[in-house]
Write an enzyme that holds these catalytic residues in place. Structure first.
Site, PDB file in Angstrom:
ATOM      1  N   ARG A   1      35.668  51.350  50.568  1.00 37.77           N
ATOM      2  CA  ARG A   1      36.533  50.215  50.884  1.00 37.77           C
ATOM      3  C   ARG A   1      37.414  50.587  52.068  1.00 37.77           C
ATOM      4  NH1 ARG A   1      40.663  50.471  45.573  1.00 37.77           N
ATOM      5  NH2 ARG A   1      41.269  52.626  45.888  1.00 37.77           N
TER       6      ARG A   1
ATOM      7  N   ASN B   1      45.751  45.583  50.197  1.00 42.08           N
ATOM      8  CA  ASN B   1      45.946  46.479  49.055  1.00 42.08           C
ATOM      9  C   ASN B   1      46.217  47.872  49.576  1.00 42.08           C
ATOM     10  OD1 ASN B   1      45.755  46.869  46.054  1.00 42.08           O
ATOM     11  ND2 ASN B   1      44.271  48.413  46.727  1.00 42.08           N
ATOM     12  N   GLU B   2      47.281  48.476  49.116  1.00 42.84           N
ATOM     13  CA  GLU B   2      47.621  49.851  49.503  1.00 42.84           C
ATOM     14  C   GLU B   2      47.207  50.128  50.952  1.00 42.84           C
ATOM     15  OE1 GLU B   2      46.137  52.636  46.585  1.00 42.84           O
ATOM     16  OE2 GLU B   2      47.814  52.218  45.267  1.00 42.84           O
TER      17      GLU B   2
ATOM     18  N   CYS C   1      43.447  55.320  63.222  1.00 37.93           N
ATOM     19  CA  CYS C   1      42.163  55.005  63.843  1.00 37.93           C
ATOM     20  C   CYS C   1      42.218  55.354  65.321  1.00 37.93           C
ATOM     21  CB  CYS C   1      41.839  53.528  63.651  1.00 37.93           C
ATOM     22  SG  CYS C   1      40.335  53.059  64.529  1.00 37.93           S
TER      23      CYS C   1
ATOM     24  N   GLU D   1      50.984  48.684  40.002  1.00 39.99           N
ATOM     25  CA  GLU D   1      49.850  49.337  39.341  1.00 39.99           C
ATOM     26  C   GLU D   1      50.338  50.594  38.642  1.00 39.99           C
ATOM     27  OE1 GLU D   1      46.552  50.494  41.788  1.00 39.99           O
ATOM     28  OE2 GLU D   1      46.579  48.626  42.918  1.00 39.99           O
TER      29      GLU D   1
ATOM     30  N   GLU E   1      35.014  53.255  39.829  1.00 37.93           N
ATOM     31  CA  GLU E   1      36.214  53.396  38.996  1.00 37.93           C
ATOM     32  C   GLU E   1      35.959  53.119  37.519  1.00 37.93           C
ATOM     33  OE1 GLU E   1      39.774  52.910  42.129  1.00 37.93           O
ATOM     34  OE2 GLU E   1      39.023  51.007  41.362  1.00 37.93           O
TER      35      GLU E   1
END
Ligand code: GAL
Length: 682
Positions: free
Chosen positions: A113, A151-152, A160, A309, A357
């Site tokens: 991801r 997300n995170e 990059c 989370e 996961e």
């Protein structure tokens, strides 16, 4: 003030919900179980982009419509993700240059991801289109409670060096420095023949033969944090336009080095973070979670936050993944609330059967919820959170602040230092010293408003701007107690040494100057011994000698008292801890060495005594005490027993009613192993 207006004064409870990974026949059971477990909020769609947009031209929201309706029928609100955290496979196929590239020139490919460059125009264009459609479609849905952008951010891919990033870096530098000469001056490019003639000679700091220009590295870190933030802001602005009034957030990771969360928090409606203390290291884990909660709370002063989370039991990504013993997940959930959270969420609702996961714990595991001890604990916490609704909107008011700055972190840990310093380890050690004494601390930016604090500690704040230095100086001048340590205020914002004796920018405030550094590493040692002249210092420091760690300095005093001296090395007898009186009541202390845990504990006690700060309730080791206060004057005291054995806590003069048991609390409070009380004080 309620963080999420649509939760109507309740605390948030739930987790990541990924219905796209399950047959639709499972969804009704999910919704029913959520209801019985007290779940009222779930994060949906975080990794659903390829399910929503299988090809660039085919969109399918119908399944998500059904999820929204089903959740709504069961009283569960949605924190809807923008789904941009993992682009679909067609992105890499159509736009291979949207993939991120490492400093070594390696392209990171599809299959996990986060395989995108934050600067890729194609990725950004498609992400914007997706967010706009999602925003328009669900803005008015009654189940929508908040937006969860990405997300995170930068979690796996945190810089990059691809072609689009190089172009964006040059543009960022141009807007910062305007002329190439100004950049050459700021980066000190006369050194090692690095003078640039034009912008297109400049690259991201790729792998080079030797130490890369430190100012270039520092600017690249700044640029990278800004590049990810720019992406967040792009999505947030679209949501504000098409879905006005719905709070926008994202899940931070507390002390995450690549992103300057002070800058991020300014752009978020409320903060949230993901808390994964290691159950194999219970003692460290207890503090690890506390320090993360404290940072996340401090990033938005006065507001609660959400623990977005956590694991109900084991994770899947450490080398050794131990489960949480029964009761620990509950205690950790209460700990989040104790330190200012208005919601407790988990990754994830239902444990996956496939994918990377599948061995990560969840609120519903691989076995029947009716026979699962984790699910029983999940339901217990859900029921307890309902009793704790009066906490919503309240916060923790600390009198002690620890100065923390990402730019100082980045600069401190560049190469070619007297010894390798670990900013986070020192910050954690300092925080822990206060935490173990139940002295609440906030983390603050060097230029933040410090008027709420009696004591401000600036540990290893290597890089300091002039504005930051002035802010710290005027805090002491106004009567505050400032404690600065070694390796603070050495360079300015451009990573240039402020000459004339360290710490250039705080010399006058502290009344000392440092001539040389004597790093210790593993082979050298020293101790700090109190001179005994100052009774308050002696009282708080119950022994006269503290072991030095990491670093010592040769200090000259100009206008300060010496509270302690070094006992050995080239600096035997020279000052190790000094105190200058500033104005009538202000104090500026300087500590010229690192310490071990016992030493920091003594120093924290000494500094708190100097500043007149005391804990709300003194308790024995591993009993955590924290106070939440609301605008209307209500005060809730959390007493958390982290021991695997019962404790009895003397309540001193405090009295009230435990919201969890609905019983009055008198002189002593008895708590079972891993037990807790949340007392509404009289
Ligand atoms: C977080 C992430 C989640 C999940 C979780 C597992 O870092 O946001 O998507 O991967 O870790 O612990």
């Amino acid at each position: 003030m309620s963080l999420l207006p649509s939760l109507a004064g309740s605390l948030a409870y739930g987790g990541d919900y990924n219905p796209e990974q399950w047959p639709e026949s499972v969804w009704p059971e999910d919704a029913r179980l959520m209801q019985t477990a007290g779940v009222n909020l779930v994060s949906v769609g975080i990794f659903a982009w390829s399910r929503i947009q299988k090809t660039p031209t085919s969109w399918d929201f119908t399944w998500l419509d059904r999820v929204f309706d089903l959740l709504h029928e069961h009283g569960v609100r949605v924190c809807l993700a923008t789904a941009t955290a993992s682009p679909p496979p067609w992105m890499a196929r159509l736009y291979p240059d949207s993939l991120p590239v490492t400093a070594e020139g390696v392209t990171l490919h599809l299959g996990a991801r986060q395989q995108f460059s934050p600067c890729s125009p194609d990725y950004r264009r498609h992400a914007a289109a997706l967010v706009r459609r999602l925003g328009r479609r669900y803005a008015k849905h009654p189940a929508l409670a908040a937006w969860h952008v990405g997300n995170e951010h930068a979690c796996h891919m945190n810089e990059c060096h691809g072609p689009h990033s190089v172009v964006a870096f040059r543009a960022w530098l141009k807007s910062r420095y305007k002329t190439i000469d100004a950049l050459n001056a700021a980066w000190g490019c006369a050194f090692w023949s690095q003078l640039y003639a034009s912008w297109d000679e400049i690259h991201t700091p790729r792998r080079a033969p030797f130490i890369s220009n430190p100012a270039q590295q520092l600017d690249f870190k700044r640029f990278t944090s800004d590049a990810f933030l720019d992406l967040y802001k792009m999505e947030r602005d679209i949501l504000r336009e098409v879905s006005p009034g719905v709070p926008v957030t994202t899940n931070l990771m507390a002390f995450f080095k690549p992103l300057d969360y002070h800058a991020w928090a300014r752009e978020m409606d409320f903060t949230a973070w993901d808390s994964y203390p290691d159950p194999a290291l219970p003692d460290e884990g207890r503090h690890w979670a506390a320090v993360g909660h404290d940072l996340t709370r401090s990033l938005k002063p006065g507001l609660p936050f959400i623990q977005m989370e956590a694991a109900t039991s084991a994770v899947n990504w450490r080398a050794l993944n131990r489960p949480k013993p029964a009761g620990l997940m509950r205690l950790q959930s209460l700990q989040a609330l104790a330190r200012g959270a208005d919601g407790v969420m988990f990754f994830q609702w239902r444990a996956s059967l496939s994918g990377a996961e599948k061995y990560h714990s969840a609120m519903v595991s691989h076995i029947d919820p009716a026979r699962c001890r984790i699910h029983a604990e999940v339901a217990r916490v859900g029921a307890e959170l309902k009793k704790l609704a009066p906490l919503a909107g309240s916060t923790v008011r600390a009198r002690v602040a620890i100065v923390m700055d990402w730019h100082a972190w980045w600069a401190l840990e560049l190469e070619a230092r007297p010894v390798k310093l670990d900013y986070m380890a020192t910050l954690h050690a300092v925080h822990r010293a206060f935490y173990e004494q139940n002295l609440a601390t906030d983390f603050v930016h060097p230029e933040a408003d410090l008027s709420a604090y009696a004591l401000v500690v600036a540990p290893v704040l290597y890089l300091l701007t002039e504005a930051g230095a002035k802010n710290l100086a005027s805090f002491a001048a106004r009567g505050g107690t400032l404690l600065a340590t070694y390796a603070t205020g050495i360079v300015d914002g451009q990573e240039r040494v402020v000459p004339g004796g360290y710490p250039g920018l705080l010399r006058d405030t502290l009344g000392i100057w440092v001539e040389e550094w004597l790093p210790l590493g593993d082979r050298f040692a020293n101790t700090l011994s109190f001179t005994g002249k100052k009774p308050s210092a002696r009282r708080a420091a119950s022994t006269d000698a503290l072991a030095c760690r990491e670093w010592t300095e040769s200090v000259h005093v100009e206008d300060a008292e010496v509270l302690a001296t070094f006992t050995a090395d080239l600096i035997a007898g020279r000052p190790a801890l000094t105190r200058r009186t500033v104005g009538k009541k202000g104090k500026a202390l300087y500590l010229a060495t690192g310490l071990d845990a016992a030493g920091w504990t003594r120093l924290a006690a000494l500094a708190a005594a100097e500043a007149g700060v005391a804990p709300v309730l003194a308790a024995s080791a591993e009993v955590e005490v924290s106070l939440r206060e609301s605008a209307d004057g209500a005060r809730h005291l959390f007493v958390l027993n982290h021991r695997h054995a019962p404790v009895s806590v003397s309540m001193d003069k405090l009295r009230g009613r435990d919201l969890l048991t609905d019983r009055p609390v008198a002189r002593t409070l008895a708590l079972p192993a891993l037990g807790a009380a949340v007392i509404r004080l009289d």
